[in-house]
Design an enzyme around this catalytic site. Structure first.
Site, PDB file in Angstrom:
ATOM      1  N   PRO A  96     -38.862 -49.950  -6.222  1.00  0.00           N
ATOM      2  CA  PRO A  96     -39.413 -49.150  -5.115  1.00  0.00           C
ATOM      3  C   PRO A  96     -40.907 -48.893  -5.259  1.00  0.00           C
ATOM      4  O   PRO A  96     -41.562 -48.478  -4.300  1.00  0.00           O
ATOM      5  CB  PRO A  96     -38.615 -47.840  -5.185  1.00  0.00           C
ATOM      6  CG  PRO A  96     -37.946 -47.823  -6.502  1.00  0.00           C
ATOM      7  CD  PRO A  96     -37.856 -49.228  -6.997  1.00  0.00           C
ATOM      8  N   GLU A 123     -31.882 -46.573 -14.484  1.00  0.00           N
ATOM      9  CA  GLU A 123     -33.038 -45.728 -14.169  1.00  0.00           C
ATOM     10  C   GLU A 123     -34.299 -46.564 -13.911  1.00  0.00           C
ATOM     11  O   GLU A 123     -35.220 -46.147 -13.238  1.00  0.00           O
ATOM     12  CB  GLU A 123     -33.267 -44.779 -15.357  1.00  0.00           C
ATOM     13  CG  GLU A 123     -33.746 -43.396 -15.021  1.00  0.00           C
ATOM     14  CD  GLU A 123     -33.206 -42.820 -13.722  1.00  0.00           C
ATOM     15  OE1 GLU A 123     -34.047 -42.393 -12.918  1.00  0.00           O
ATOM     16  OE2 GLU A 123     -31.976 -42.802 -13.489  1.00  0.00           O
ATOM     17  N   ARG A 161     -34.131 -68.111   6.616  1.00  0.00           N
ATOM     18  CA  ARG A 161     -34.154 -68.420   8.059  1.00  0.00           C
ATOM     19  C   ARG A 161     -35.489 -69.048   8.486  1.00  0.00           C
ATOM     20  O   ARG A 161     -35.598 -69.596   9.562  1.00  0.00           O
ATOM     21  CB  ARG A 161     -33.815 -67.200   8.906  1.00  0.00           C
ATOM     22  CG  ARG A 161     -34.718 -66.014   8.687  1.00  0.00           C
ATOM     23  CD  ARG A 161     -34.301 -64.811   9.515  1.00  0.00           C
ATOM     24  NE  ARG A 161     -34.508 -65.024  10.927  1.00  0.00           N
ATOM     25  CZ  ARG A 161     -33.529 -65.182  11.820  1.00  0.00           C
ATOM     26  NH1 ARG A 161     -32.291 -65.127  11.440  1.00  0.00           N
ATOM     27  NH2 ARG A 161     -33.810 -65.365  13.076  1.00  0.00           N
ATOM     28  N   ASP A 176     -38.452 -64.653  16.631  1.00  0.00           N
ATOM     29  CA  ASP A 176     -38.004 -63.453  15.925  1.00  0.00           C
ATOM     30  C   ASP A 176     -38.965 -62.301  16.127  1.00  0.00           C
ATOM     31  O   ASP A 176     -40.149 -62.505  16.330  1.00  0.00           O
ATOM     32  CB  ASP A 176     -37.993 -63.723  14.407  1.00  0.00           C
ATOM     33  CG  ASP A 176     -36.737 -64.423  13.962  1.00  0.00           C
ATOM     34  OD1 ASP A 176     -35.793 -64.485  14.740  1.00  0.00           O
ATOM     35  OD2 ASP A 176     -36.734 -64.896  12.811  1.00  0.00           O
TER      36      ASP A 176
HETATM   37  N1  ADE Z   1     -34.792 -51.212  -6.412  1.00  0.00           N
HETATM   38  C1  ADE Z   1     -34.535 -49.912  -6.148  1.00  0.00           C
HETATM   39  N2  ADE Z   1     -35.072 -49.542  -4.983  1.00  0.00           N
HETATM   40  C2  ADE Z   1     -35.700 -50.648  -4.462  1.00  0.00           C
HETATM   41  C3  ADE Z   1     -36.443 -50.900  -3.283  1.00  0.00           C
HETATM   42  N3  ADE Z   1     -36.669 -49.951  -2.391  1.00  0.00           N
HETATM   43  N4  ADE Z   1     -36.918 -52.137  -3.108  1.00  0.00           N
HETATM   44  C4  ADE Z   1     -36.712 -53.102  -4.037  1.00  0.00           C
HETATM   45  N5  ADE Z   1     -36.025 -52.921  -5.161  1.00  0.00           N
HETATM   46  C5  ADE Z   1     -35.522 -51.707  -5.386  1.00  0.00           C
END
Ligand code: ADE
Length: 262
Positions: A96, A123, A161, A176
């Site tokens: 993230p 984690e 795709r 798209d």
């Molecule tokens: N792993 C945990 N959350 C994620 C996200 N938002 N994007 C990519 N990998 C992740």
């Protein structure tokens, strides 16, 4: 259908849950792309590269705290095993904290011959994986997943795709959403009337020019409504830019004061 010479895109995916990914790559367009030899997902179980008899891949975080952290060694060994073979290509850690994945990144990745995704879990992943072994981190959105596997599926799907010949002639990636920086227009199929809900008349008029003008207007309207942030960088002609500027301007009747006096 995106024209072009068919070729194979290899996506190496390091994961603790290869079965989860295998299932997703065994349906619909991804399955067909695999069968046609256009998409080659190579699933590597990180656990296979653990050195201990319990096949441990994680450990407690230094400094304390909750959860477990994926160790650097099994990930490094999995990557070296790829390097001894055909190579890794670009190495991306799914997290993230990474750069946001979007259609532009999908297009760039779809032009590569191969790249490697690392799915984190628990984690997190020891920071040395990101700093010493990866090219960069990629996120699919501002939310936290339990692991990188759903992100690997999303990224693979968006990329496959775009591969030449991956979509049949009945499908198209050219139109798209996001392909020209705008959202897609609405689609309808039979019946023409369902519970009194009608398909827009223009779509059965048989006038191709009118249909394409309507579709373009719908794209602009939808993008203005739902994703105005996209408009600045969208491919628009000067006339369209003018229309957008006019509709964005607040309507003011002469002599009408919008602010009510207290
Ligand atoms: N792993 C945990 N959350 C994620 C996200 N938002 N994007 C990519 N990998 C992740």
């Amino acid at each position: 259908m995106i024209k072009g010479t068919p070729r194979t895109l290899t996506v190496n995916i390091l994961t603790l849950f290869p079965d989860l990914l295998e299932a997703s790559f065994s349906h619909s367009i991804l399955k067909r792309a695999r069968e046609k030899g256009l998409f080659h997902p190579k699933l590597i179980n990180i656990r296979d590269f653990s050195r201990d008899k319990h096949r441990t891949v994680d450990d407690k975080p230094y400094g304390g705290g909750s959860g477990m952290v994926i160790k650097v060694d099994p990930v490094a060994r999995a990557l070296y095993s790829l390097r001894r073979g055909k190579g890794t290509g670009l190495v991306l850690l799914l997290a993230p904290t990474g750069r946001r994945f979007d259609q532009k990144m999908a297009q760039q990745l779809s032009r590569l011959e191969r790249f490697t995704l690392i799915c984190g879990h628990y984690e997190g992943v020891d920071q040395r994986v990101s700093e010493k072994l990866c090219d960069h981190e990629v996120s699919i959105g501002d939310y936290v997943l339990t692991g990188g596997e759903p992100a690997a599926i999303v990224i693979s799907d968006a990329i496959v795709r775009l591969l030449p010949q991956a979509l049949g002639s009945e499908n198209s990636a050219v139109q798209d959403s996001f392909s020209d920086g705008l959202l897609d227009y609405p689609h309808y199929t039979r019946p023409f009337r369902y519970r009194g809900w009608k398909v827009p008349d223009v779509l059965i008029s048989g006038a191709h020019k009118k249909v394409s003008v309507w579709r373009r207007e719908q794209q602009l309207k939808r993008t203005m409504q739902h994703r105005p942030d996209l408009l600045e960088r969208a491919h628009l002609d000067p006339e369209e830019r003018k229309k957008i500027a006019e509709s964005a301007r607040p309507e003011r009747k002469p002599g009408h004061n919008r602010r009510r006096k207290e």
